[in-house]
Structures are given as C-alpha cells and as structure tokens.
Design a protein around this motif. Structure first.
Motif, PDB file in Angstrom:
ATOM      1  N   ALA A 161       0.854  -1.193   0.000  1.00 22.36           N
ATOM      2  CA  ALA A 161       0.000   0.000   0.000  1.00 22.36           C
ATOM      3  C   ALA A 161       0.887   1.239   0.000  1.00 22.36           C
ATOM      4  O   ALA A 161       1.976   1.235   0.579  1.00 22.36           O
ATOM      5  CB  ALA A 161      -0.919   0.009   1.214  1.00 22.36           C
ATOM      6  N   TRP A 162       0.401   2.302  -0.639  1.00 20.89           N
ATOM      7  CA  TRP A 162       1.153   3.547  -0.677  1.00 20.89           C
ATOM      8  C   TRP A 162       0.195   4.728  -0.711  1.00 20.89           C
ATOM      9  O   TRP A 162      -0.954   4.594  -1.130  1.00 20.89           O
ATOM     10  CB  TRP A 162       2.076   3.597  -1.907  1.00 20.89           C
ATOM     11  CG  TRP A 162       1.332   3.624  -3.215  1.00 20.89           C
ATOM     12  CD1 TRP A 162       0.947   2.553  -3.963  1.00 20.89           C
ATOM     13  CD2 TRP A 162       0.866   4.788  -3.910  1.00 20.89           C
ATOM     14  NE1 TRP A 162       0.271   2.955  -5.077  1.00 20.89           N
ATOM     15  CE2 TRP A 162       0.211   4.324  -5.081  1.00 20.89           C
ATOM     16  CE3 TRP A 162       0.921   6.157  -3.664  1.00 20.89           C
ATOM     17  CZ2 TRP A 162      -0.377   5.204  -5.988  1.00 20.89           C
ATOM     18  CZ3 TRP A 162       0.342   7.033  -4.572  1.00 20.89           C
ATOM     19  CH2 TRP A 162      -0.294   6.547  -5.720  1.00 20.89           C
ATOM     20  N   PHE A 163       0.671   5.859  -0.257  1.00 19.02           N
ATOM     21  CA  PHE A 163      -0.115   7.077  -0.415  1.00 19.02           C
ATOM     22  C   PHE A 163       0.818   8.284  -0.436  1.00 19.02           C
ATOM     23  O   PHE A 163       1.945   8.245   0.081  1.00 19.02           O
ATOM     24  CB  PHE A 163      -1.183   7.213   0.677  1.00 19.02           C
ATOM     25  CG  PHE A 163      -0.648   7.539   2.039  1.00 19.02           C
ATOM     26  CD1 PHE A 163      -0.679   8.837   2.525  1.00 19.02           C
ATOM     27  CD2 PHE A 163      -0.139   6.540   2.855  1.00 19.02           C
ATOM     28  CE1 PHE A 163      -0.199   9.136   3.784  1.00 19.02           C
ATOM     29  CE2 PHE A 163       0.343   6.827   4.117  1.00 19.02           C
ATOM     30  CZ  PHE A 163       0.312   8.129   4.592  1.00 19.02           C
ATOM     31  N   SER A 164       0.341   9.336  -1.063  1.00 14.00           N
ATOM     32  CA  SER A 164       1.091  10.574  -1.200  1.00 14.00           C
ATOM     33  C   SER A 164       0.263  11.690  -0.561  1.00 14.00           C
ATOM     34  O   SER A 164      -0.648  12.232  -1.198  1.00 14.00           O
ATOM     35  CB  SER A 164       1.367  10.880  -2.677  1.00 14.00           C
ATOM     36  OG  SER A 164       2.057  12.087  -2.837  1.00 14.00           O
TER      37      SER A 164
ATOM     38  N   LYS B 159       5.956  10.555  -0.601  1.00 13.22           N
ATOM     39  CA  LYS B 159       5.343   9.242  -0.859  1.00 13.22           C
ATOM     40  C   LYS B 159       5.714   8.306   0.280  1.00 13.22           C
ATOM     41  O   LYS B 159       6.879   8.200   0.663  1.00 13.22           O
ATOM     42  CB  LYS B 159       5.805   8.662  -2.191  1.00 13.22           C
ATOM     43  CG  LYS B 159       5.110   7.352  -2.545  1.00 13.22           C
ATOM     44  CD  LYS B 159       5.509   6.846  -3.929  1.00 13.22           C
ATOM     45  CE  LYS B 159       4.788   5.539  -4.256  1.00 13.22           C
ATOM     46  NZ  LYS B 159       5.169   5.028  -5.596  1.00 13.22           N
ATOM     47  N   ILE B 160       4.708   7.631   0.812  1.00 14.89           N
ATOM     48  CA  ILE B 160       4.897   6.684   1.909  1.00 14.89           C
ATOM     49  C   ILE B 160       4.367   5.322   1.466  1.00 14.89           C
ATOM     50  O   ILE B 160       3.242   5.220   0.968  1.00 14.89           O
ATOM     51  CB  ILE B 160       4.159   7.150   3.174  1.00 14.89           C
ATOM     52  CG1 ILE B 160       4.682   8.535   3.603  1.00 14.89           C
ATOM     53  CG2 ILE B 160       4.326   6.151   4.311  1.00 14.89           C
ATOM     54  CD1 ILE B 160       3.885   9.163   4.717  1.00 14.89           C
ATOM     55  N   GLY B 161       5.179   4.292   1.632  1.00 18.26           N
ATOM     56  CA  GLY B 161       4.786   2.955   1.207  1.00 18.26           C
ATOM     57  C   GLY B 161       4.950   1.939   2.322  1.00 18.26           C
ATOM     58  O   GLY B 161       5.753   2.121   3.244  1.00 18.26           O
ATOM     59  N   PHE B 162       4.177   0.853   2.226  1.00 20.79           N
ATOM     60  CA  PHE B 162       4.232  -0.210   3.231  1.00 20.79           C
ATOM     61  C   PHE B 162       4.073  -1.564   2.552  1.00 20.79           C
ATOM     62  O   PHE B 162       3.220  -1.730   1.678  1.00 20.79           O
ATOM     63  CB  PHE B 162       3.132  -0.023   4.281  1.00 20.79           C
ATOM     64  CG  PHE B 162       3.031  -1.172   5.254  1.00 20.79           C
ATOM     65  CD1 PHE B 162       3.948  -1.307   6.283  1.00 20.79           C
ATOM     66  CD2 PHE B 162       2.037  -2.128   5.126  1.00 20.79           C
ATOM     67  CE1 PHE B 162       3.874  -2.359   7.168  1.00 20.79           C
ATOM     68  CE2 PHE B 162       1.951  -3.202   6.002  1.00 20.79           C
ATOM     69  CZ  PHE B 162       2.878  -3.314   7.025  1.00 20.79           C
TER      70      PHE B 162
END
Length: 451
Positions: free
Chosen positions: A162-165, A171-174
């Motif tokens: 999953a990621w979100f900006s 940008k942050i991802g997991f």
C-alpha cells in the motif's frame, strides 16, 4: 491472517467489478511477453577446480486487465528450460562445495529438473492519484528486498503493498510479505524457508551453516518514505523488519546539480541493523543472526554524467559488532559499492572502493561500461566476522549492452567478471573456489512485448 487479507481484497475487487453495471466502464486487456535466454560460464586459473557452464531460457506469458481506470488484475506464468549445461548439480571434487553461479539459473531445490514453471505474478490492485493498494504475487524493488534480476527470473513476493502521497513530493509505502519466490526456485516459500537456499557459509563458531529448514520467520514488513526537494535533491528512508530475524534501518540523501555540459551527482547512505527475537533459531549454532549483533554502515558517491558518459566513484564502510546480514536470496546490496556477481553481506568489517564508467556510442545503439572495485573484508580466520570464509579481493567487470533500433524492447548484454585476492598469501581451496581467481562470463538476450 495474511491469506485472509488477500482473500478479502480479491473478494472486494470482484464485488465492485460485478456490481458496477449502471455505468459505462471500459475493460482493457494488455497481453505481456517476456523472453530471456542466458549463457553463463565460470572457469578458474587452477585447472583442478571444476569449471561449469549453462544455457537457460525462460518465457513469461501474462496480461494486465485494467478496469475503470482504477482497478488492475495482473497475472503471469513463467516457464524455464535448461537447454544445455555441465553437471552443475555435482559438487567440486576437491572442495566438496556446490556450484554457486550457474545453478541459480534454474531450480536450486531440484537442479536436475530441466523443465519447470511457476505463477510468478497474480495480483489485484486499486490506485488513484494519491494512494493505491496491491495484493497477491508481485515484483518488488526495495533497498534490501528486490528483484536482483541477474538470472532467468526476478525475485517476487506474496503479500500486500500500500502507498499514499499526502502532499506533493511525499510518498509513503508499506509492504507486508508472507511468502517469497526467490530467483532460482520454482517454489513459493515462507520467509524463513527462503534462508539458506544459496550457499550458507559458516556459523559464528566456524562450523558449516545449517540455516535452511532451521530458520523460523513467518513474515517481513517494509516501510518506505520518499521526499523530493527542488533543485534535484531527494531523501529516502526505509525500515525492513523481519520477524524473529533482524531489523534494518536505512536512509539516503542524494543531490544532482546541472553544470554547463552535464550533471554532478552526490549521495550519502547510512544504516543500522540489529537482531530481532532469536535470530531465526533458539539454538545458537543454528541462529542466522547472533544475539547482541549491532552493525552500522556508511556509503557515499560522487558522480558526473552527460548524454554519453556516466561516471561515479563510491565508498562503503561497515562496522559494529557481529555480521551485517541480508539473505542473498532476497536481493542485491543497497550500498553504492554493489557490483554485479558479488555481494558484501556477511561481514563485521567492510571497506570497499568502487569506480564505474559507461559510454554510449553516438551512431550505434551500444553502451560500453566497466566496474572496478577493491573490497577489504574481515579476516578469514575469524568465522564470527567473516561468514563465507571469503578473502579480501579486487573485482573487475567489463560489459556491453546492445539495443537494436529495429527491434523494440530487445537488448543483448555481455558481461565479463574477474575476481582476484588482494593478498599474495596462499589460499586454501575452500577460500578460492566460488570466490576468487576466476573468470565469469554472461551472455544475455532479453526481449519484452506488451500491447
């Protein structure tokens, strides 16, 4: 738990696909083909060592099915063939060691199997401008878990990404990963089951490592944060947590500055690593990561490039207590001094200096390049600091990449690798075979097609 999450996401996706009948929504089917053939040969200056060769081929057939601009279903099946090879499944008679290079083209769990296949990709994703989620089997490219695409197939993972900006330039991802299919394997295995598929080296007492089948780790997670700044600067952070094994925190800052005739590139990386839980096994002789290990690493780069030239000089230092570890099954090293066909994990101390230069010809779609590196490792006599009984060495890589203009997405890659010890002292056969005093040749034809 992980399988429940995967099934829930797939069920949710297909629910929306079936429910959305009142609006006009377009389905695009995009076929994909990836063909690769790979020749590999390793020979030694000492004729008593066993030389090997192999010619392999892989073919991935798949498709992307896009729906309503947001949903995408991706699948791909890869088949493998050993077209011709020496007896790569037989150990070297003098040292008793298994083949290290050519066997990675095929199935390390069953190297005599000349034809096999696997579902390499099977995933569903939903994405919008500022966020997205993907579940299933997919590729990966993070600092310490990545495709390491130097054989017939890349490493892939099974889990959720999953990621979100939240705002522009952030940008942050997991990642949550439960199973992996490493290159050179036909199976999808739990995280702990992948450790030890490749040469296992020595445990901290100096006895042969026996991590395969004895490493308990059920999952790994990765968090990534990226920030781009104005004027060519960017910041990167990642944290890789492997249940019951280790934790690796990694950061990098890079900056590029345009000059009159090119671009100056600067970069610095740093990281720390420590043991988590039992290090894979409560039995100290079987533990992959020893209790109390605490390592640090620093890496730097200065480089310059223009339309035809790429050059950079890189340095890495590793120190601390115990071995810096990252399973070779999971990908290449993150530090700037990484050179294809060798890795520098498994050492308490490392000082590496690596230079790189590449030149692209003007009238021919051909790139020539070279890597040259000096790698000073922990003393081979100290098993707790030198996992693979590997002497300090120098390495030279010379290669070319040809990309014909008339055949789109085709490239031909030739690579010659030479590795020699830094010391003139006499090495034992086990410190030479698979390590130094060798020439290693790769010839690769790679072609991708997608509609």
């Amino acid at each position: 738990m992980l399988r429940f999450i995967l099934l829930s996401i797939f069920a949710l996706g297909f629910h929306f696909l079936l429910k959305a009948q009142t609006e006009e929504k377009k389905i695009d089917i995009l076929p994909e083909v990836h063909f690769r053939t790979f020749w590999m040969n390793t020979s030694y200056s000492d004729a008593e060592f066993k030389s090997d060769y192999a010619l392999g081929m892989s073919l991935n057939l798949g498709a992307k099915i896009n729906y309503a601009n947001y949903w995408s279903f991706h699948l791909g099946y890869r088949s493998f063939a050993n077209l011709r090879s020496s007896d790569i499944w037989s150990p070297d008679p003098g040292t008793g060691q298994a083949n290290r290079y050519e066997i990675g083209l095929f199935d390390v769990l069953d190297p005599r199997d000349r034809f096999f296949g696997k579902w390499e990709t099977f995933s569903l994703s939903y994405s919008k401008d500022r966020y997205g989620i993907k579940a299933g089997r997919t590729g990966i490219n993070t600092d310490w878990v990545n495709a390491q695409d130097g054989r017939l197939s890349p490493t892939a993972v099974e889990g959720v990404h999953a990621w979100f900006s939240p705002v522009n330039n952030w940008k942050i991802g997991f990642w949550a990963i439960g199973r992996m299919s490493v290159r050179g394997s036909s199976e999808w295995l739990r995280v702990g089951e992948t450790v030890g598929l490749y040469p296992q080296g020595r445990n901290v007492s100096g006895n042969p490592g026996n991590y395969f089948g004895n490493t308990d780790s059920k999952w790994l997670s990765i968090v990534e944060v990226d920030r781009e700044f104005s004027k060519g600067s960017k910041l990167h952070f990642s944290h890789t947590l492997t249940q019951n094994l280790f934790s690796t925190t990694w950061g990098a800052f890079e900056k590029s500055k345009k000059l009159n005739q090119g671009t100056l590139n600067l970069g610095v990386q740093s990281g720390i690593q420590h043991t988590v839980g039992k290090g894979g096994n409560s039995d100290l002789s079987l533990a992959y990561k020893a209790q109390g290990d605490l390592n640090y690493a620093l890496s730097g780069r200065i480089g310059w490039r223009n339309g035809r030239w790429i050059t950079h000089l890189n340095y890495t230092h590793v120190g601390g207590r115990g071995r810096w570890l990252s399973p070779r099954e999971w990908g290449k090293d993150a530090w700037y001094t990484f050179m294809p066909r060798e890795r520098n994990e498994g050492y308490e101390s490392l000082n590496a200096l690596v230079g790189y230069v590449a030149y692209r010809l003007e009238k021919i779609p051909l790139q020539l390049y070279a890597h040259g590196g000096i790698h000073r490792l922990s003393e081979v006599a100290d098993a707790s600091a030198n996992k693979y009984n590997f002497p300090s060495y120098r390495q030279l890589n010379v290669g070319l990449i040809y990309q014909p203009e008339k055949i789109k997405n085709l490239d031909v890659h030739l690579l010659l690798v030479s590795k020699e010890p830094l010391s003139s002292e006499k090495l034992t056969p086990n410190q030479t075979y698979n390590k130094v005093e060798l020439l290693h040749l790769n010839g690769i034809v790679n072609w991708r097609w997608n509609k």
